[in-house]
Design a protein around this motif. Structure first.
Motif, short mmCIF file in Angstrom:
data_model
loop_
_atom_site.label_atom_id
_atom_site.label_comp_id
_atom_site.label_asym_id
_atom_site.label_seq_id
_atom_site.Cartn_x
_atom_site.Cartn_y
_atom_site.Cartn_z
N PHE A 124 0.82 -1.21 0.00
CA PHE A 124 0.00 0.00 0.00
C PHE A 124 0.85 1.26 0.00
O PHE A 124 0.40 2.33 -0.41
CB PHE A 124 -0.94 0.02 1.21
N TYR A 125 2.08 1.17 0.49
CA TYR A 125 2.94 2.34 0.62
C TYR A 125 4.17 2.29 -0.28
O TYR A 125 4.56 3.30 -0.85
CB TYR A 125 3.37 2.51 2.08
N TYR A 126 4.79 1.13 -0.35
CA TYR A 126 6.01 0.95 -1.14
C TYR A 126 5.83 -0.25 -2.05
O TYR A 126 6.29 -1.35 -1.75
CB TYR A 126 7.23 0.74 -0.23
N GLU A 127 5.17 -0.03 -3.16
CA GLU A 127 4.85 -1.12 -4.08
C GLU A 127 6.11 -1.83 -4.57
O GLU A 127 6.15 -3.04 -4.64
CB GLU A 127 4.05 -0.58 -5.26
N TRP A 128 7.15 -1.07 -4.89
CA TRP A 128 8.38 -1.65 -5.41
C TRP A 128 9.05 -2.57 -4.39
O TRP A 128 9.60 -3.61 -4.74
CB TRP A 128 9.35 -0.56 -5.86
N LEU A 129 8.99 -2.20 -3.12
CA LEU A 129 9.59 -3.03 -2.07
C LEU A 129 8.81 -4.33 -1.89
O LEU A 129 9.40 -5.41 -1.74
CB LEU A 129 9.65 -2.26 -0.75
N ALA A 130 7.50 -4.25 -1.93
CA ALA A 130 6.67 -5.45 -1.84
C ALA A 130 6.95 -6.38 -3.02
O ALA A 130 7.06 -7.60 -2.85
CB ALA A 130 5.19 -5.07 -1.80
N GLN A 131 7.10 -5.81 -4.20
CA GLN A 131 7.41 -6.64 -5.37
C GLN A 131 8.77 -7.31 -5.24
O GLN A 131 8.94 -8.46 -5.66
CB GLN A 131 7.36 -5.79 -6.63
N MET A 132 9.73 -6.65 -4.65
CA MET A 132 11.06 -7.24 -4.44
C MET A 132 10.97 -8.41 -3.46
O MET A 132 11.64 -9.43 -3.63
CB MET A 132 12.06 -6.21 -3.93
#
Length: 59
Positions: A26-34
Motif C-alpha cells: 500500500f505504501y512501497y509497491e516496489w519493495l513489496a514486489q522485491m
C-alpha cells in the motif's frame, strides 16, 4: 514428514515475507514486489534435504 525435512526455513521465510509484503504494497509497491520476487526465487532453488530423502526412498 517433518523428520524427513527437518526445519522448514523456506516456509517460515515465505510466510513472514508475505505478511510483510502485503501491507507494504500500500505504501512501497516496489519493495513489496522485491519481497515477492525474492520468495519466488527462493523456491526455485531445490531443497537438498528433500532430494536426499527421495534418493534414499524412491517411489
Amino acid at each position: 514428514m517433518r523428520f524427513a525435512i527437518g526445519r522448514d526455513y523456506k516456509g517460515i521465510f515465505s510466510v513472514i515475507g508475505y505478511c510483510l509484503a502485503v501491507p507494504l504494497a500500500f505504501y512501497y509497491e516496489w519493495l513489496a514486489q522485491m519481497i515477492y520476487l525474492a520468495i519466488a526465487l527462493l523456491w526455485v532453488i531445490p531443497d537438498s534435504r528433500i532430494e536426499k530423502n527421495i534418493a534414499k526412498n524412491p517411489v
